[in-house]
Design an enzyme around this catalytic site. Structure first.
Site, PDB file in Angstrom:
ATOM      1  NE  ARG A  70      -1.046  34.981  96.131  1.00 56.39           N
ATOM      2  CZ  ARG A  70      -1.380  34.663  95.121  1.00 56.39           C
ATOM      3  NH1 ARG A  70      -1.509  33.529  94.469  1.00 56.39           N
ATOM      4  NH2 ARG A  70      -1.262  35.851  93.940  1.00 56.39           N
ATOM      5  CD  GLN A 101      -7.378  27.398 112.195  1.00 58.10           C
ATOM      6  OE1 GLN A 101      -7.827  26.504 111.335  1.00 58.10           O
ATOM      7  NE2 GLN A 101      -7.938  28.043 113.016  1.00 58.10           N
ATOM      8  CG  ASP A 104      -0.477  35.767 108.232  1.00 57.48           C
ATOM      9  OD1 ASP A 104      -0.038  36.011 109.182  1.00 57.48           O
ATOM     10  OD2 ASP A 104      -1.695  35.895 108.075  1.00 57.48           O
ATOM     11  CG  HIS A 119      -2.700  24.989 109.334  1.00 55.40           C
ATOM     12  ND1 HIS A 119      -3.982  25.556 108.905  1.00 55.40           N
ATOM     13  CD2 HIS A 119      -2.935  23.857 109.870  1.00 55.40           C
ATOM     14  CE1 HIS A 119      -4.871  24.833 109.550  1.00 55.40           C
ATOM     15  NE2 HIS A 119      -4.178  23.831 110.267  1.00 55.40           N
ATOM     16  CB  CYS A 147      17.357  18.809 100.146  1.00 59.31           C
ATOM     17  SG  CYS A 147      17.931  18.397 101.714  1.00 59.31           S
ATOM     18  N   GLY A 187     -11.690  34.661 114.512  1.00 57.54           N
ATOM     19  CA  GLY A 187     -11.419  34.624 113.200  1.00 57.54           C
ATOM     20  C   GLY A 187     -11.380  32.980 112.339  1.00 57.54           C
TER      21      GLY A 187
HETATM   22  P1  NAD Z   1     -11.130  29.881 108.376  1.00 57.59           P
HETATM   23  O1  NAD Z   1     -11.661  28.720 108.020  1.00 57.59           O
HETATM   24  O2  NAD Z   1     -10.078  30.156 109.403  1.00 57.59           O
HETATM   25  O3  NAD Z   1     -12.685  30.990 108.386  1.00 57.59           O
HETATM   26  C1  NAD Z   1     -12.352  32.456 108.538  1.00 57.59           C
HETATM   27  C2  NAD Z   1     -13.282  33.024 109.611  1.00 57.59           C
HETATM   28  O4  NAD Z   1     -12.882  34.444 109.848  1.00 57.59           O
HETATM   29  C3  NAD Z   1     -14.601  33.082 109.194  1.00 57.59           C
HETATM   30  O5  NAD Z   1     -15.363  32.390 110.429  1.00 57.59           O
HETATM   31  C4  NAD Z   1     -15.211  34.566 109.050  1.00 57.59           C
HETATM   32  O6  NAD Z   1     -16.373  34.580 109.268  1.00 57.59           O
HETATM   33  C5  NAD Z   1     -14.127  34.958 110.188  1.00 57.59           C
HETATM   34  N1  NAD Z   1     -13.599  36.470 109.895  1.00 57.59           N
HETATM   35  C6  NAD Z   1     -13.682  37.250 108.468  1.00 57.59           C
HETATM   36  N2  NAD Z   1     -13.431  38.398 108.905  1.00 57.59           N
HETATM   37  C7  NAD Z   1     -13.064  38.651 110.107  1.00 57.59           C
HETATM   38  C8  NAD Z   1     -12.707  39.487 110.932  1.00 57.59           C
HETATM   39  N3  NAD Z   1     -12.379  40.858 110.362  1.00 57.59           N
HETATM   40  N4  NAD Z   1     -12.466  39.392 112.269  1.00 57.59           N
HETATM   41  C9  NAD Z   1     -12.653  38.219 112.893  1.00 57.59           C
HETATM   42  N5  NAD Z   1     -13.015  37.160 112.158  1.00 57.59           N
HETATM   43  C10 NAD Z   1     -13.328  37.326 110.706  1.00 57.59           C
HETATM   44  O7  NAD Z   1     -10.667  30.445 106.882  1.00 57.59           O
HETATM   45  P2  NAD Z   1     -10.317  29.832 105.497  1.00 57.59           P
HETATM   46  O8  NAD Z   1     -10.181  30.797 104.726  1.00 57.59           O
HETATM   47  O9  NAD Z   1     -11.456  28.933 105.439  1.00 57.59           O
HETATM   48  O10 NAD Z   1      -8.777  29.202 105.699  1.00 57.59           O
HETATM   49  C11 NAD Z   1      -8.855  27.635 105.805  1.00 57.59           C
HETATM   50  C12 NAD Z   1      -7.283  27.449 106.148  1.00 57.59           C
HETATM   51  O11 NAD Z   1      -6.343  28.301 105.209  1.00 57.59           O
HETATM   52  C13 NAD Z   1      -7.022  27.585 107.484  1.00 57.59           C
HETATM   53  O12 NAD Z   1      -5.817  26.906 108.092  1.00 57.59           O
HETATM   54  C14 NAD Z   1      -6.496  29.267 107.469  1.00 57.59           C
HETATM   55  O13 NAD Z   1      -5.797  29.721 108.428  1.00 57.59           O
HETATM   56  C15 NAD Z   1      -5.710  29.136 106.145  1.00 57.59           C
HETATM   57  N6  NAD Z   1      -5.434  30.467 105.398  1.00 57.59           N
HETATM   58  C16 NAD Z   1      -4.563  31.335 106.113  1.00 57.59           C
HETATM   59  C17 NAD Z   1      -4.323  32.586 105.601  1.00 57.59           C
HETATM   60  C18 NAD Z   1      -3.057  33.539 106.233  1.00 57.59           C
HETATM   61  O14 NAD Z   1      -2.219  32.895 106.485  1.00 57.59           O
HETATM   62  N7  NAD Z   1      -3.448  34.481 106.467  1.00 57.59           N
HETATM   63  C19 NAD Z   1      -5.371  33.163 104.646  1.00 57.59           C
HETATM   64  C20 NAD Z   1      -6.260  32.326 104.274  1.00 57.59           C
HETATM   65  C21 NAD Z   1      -6.443  31.011 104.947  1.00 57.59           C
END
Ligand code: NAD
Length: 251
Positions: A70, A101, A104, A119, A147, A187
């Site tokens: 990842r 949250q 990345d 997170h 560690c 988001g």
């Molecule tokens: P989440 O609960 O944060 O939900 C994602 C939200 O983003 C949804 O409401 C969706 O409608 C919205 N969304 C989708 N595309 C969008 C866009 N282009 N612009 C604005 N909003 C948009 O996400 P999850 O997947 O249920 O994640 C749960 C946990 O896992 C959280 O802590 C999340 O941050 C983490 N996570 C992190 C990453 C990362 O680091 N990139 C990726 C996946 C999940």
């Protein structure tokens, strides 16, 4: 896209702004949310195995390999206009805090300075026993990384299911949210607590609450302004409307 005058004034003259980002902020970079089932990025994402300490204890090598993959994928992707506009906002306006949250690290790669990571970060590691910060050895051979202070195994420094958020980061996030005058939630599905409590607390403390999301969430009714759509498309337009200059010329 037309924005209300009041929204633009609030953003332009805010003394303290919080940009709060969830997984949706990174989807336009190519990292889908977990809830988006038909994607290849989180394929094989089994919560019990890859997002619990029990899963790690049972199969540490498998979990470490999965996170290494990842990390490589994330490294090959790039911050999108959401991250770039937020970084530019931090450079332009007095007190702009990013609370994320996401794990990345895209906000920092886009140039943001004050980023509160609720997170953790997929690039960081710690030991399982004492949370000592640790680096992964460049070449551990067949050995599992341990560690150098307490000899316990090294794991990714991200928050797994049923784990508490880092106290200091969440405390800072709360204080900043209570004190801000504008809070922009981007988001976030509002389904992951306690992070999702922050916009609600900010609104209760009097912040002007803005939401950017293509889908409806529990924040719809509480928000002063809902911007419905993709944040990577909306934020550059919002920047132009607030600052009267094209986003590109400001970066
Ligand atoms: P989440 O609960 O944060 O939900 C994602 C939200 O983003 C949804 O409401 C969706 O409608 C919205 N969304 C989708 N595309 C969008 C866009 N282009 N612009 C604005 N909003 C948009 O996400 P999850 O997947 O249920 O994640 C749960 C946990 O896992 C959280 O802590 C999340 O941050 C983490 N996570 C992190 C990453 C990362 O680091 N990139 C990726 C996946 C999940």
């Amino acid at each position: 896209m037309k924005f209300d005058y009041l929204l633009l004034e609030r953003l332009r003259y805010a003394e303290n702004i919080v940009f709060f980002t969830g997984a949706g902020a990174s989807t336009e970079s190519g990292i889908p949310t977990f809830r988006n089932a038909d994607n290849a990025f989180w394929v094989d994402f089994d919560l019990e195995t890859y997002a619990t300490i029990a899963g790690f204890n049972a199969e540490p090598e498998k979990v470490l390999n999965w996170y290494a993959l990842r990390r490589q994928q994330i490294q090959s992707l790039h911050p999108n206009p959401t991250h770039h506009v937020i970084a530019a906002w931090q450079a332009k306006a007095p007190n702009v805090t990013v609370i994320t949250q996401n794990i990345d690290g895209f906000h920092q790669r886009a140039g943001s300075k004050q980023v509160i990571e609720l997170h953790g970060n997929i690039n960081d590691h710690k030991c399982v026993k004492n949370n000592h910060k640790a680096d992964l050895p460049i070449d551990a051979g067949q050995e599992l990384p341990r560690c150098c202070l307490c000899d316990s195994l090294i794991r990714p420094d991200v928050i797994w299911f049923n784990e508490a958020l880092p106290e200091e980061a969440f405390g800072q996030a709360e204080v900043t949210s209570f004190d801000c005058d504008v809070f922009v939630s981007i988001g976030c599905s509002m389904e992951v607590y306690p992070a999702a409590s922050l916009p609600i607390s900010a609104a209760r403390c009097g912040a002007y609450l803005v939401q950017i999301n293509p889908m409806s969430t529990d924040l719809d009714n509480l928000s002063d302004y809902n911007l419905v759509g993709k944040s990577g498309e909306i934020l550059p337009k919002l920047w132009e409307a607030v600052w009267g200059e094209s986003f590109r010329s400001a970066t």
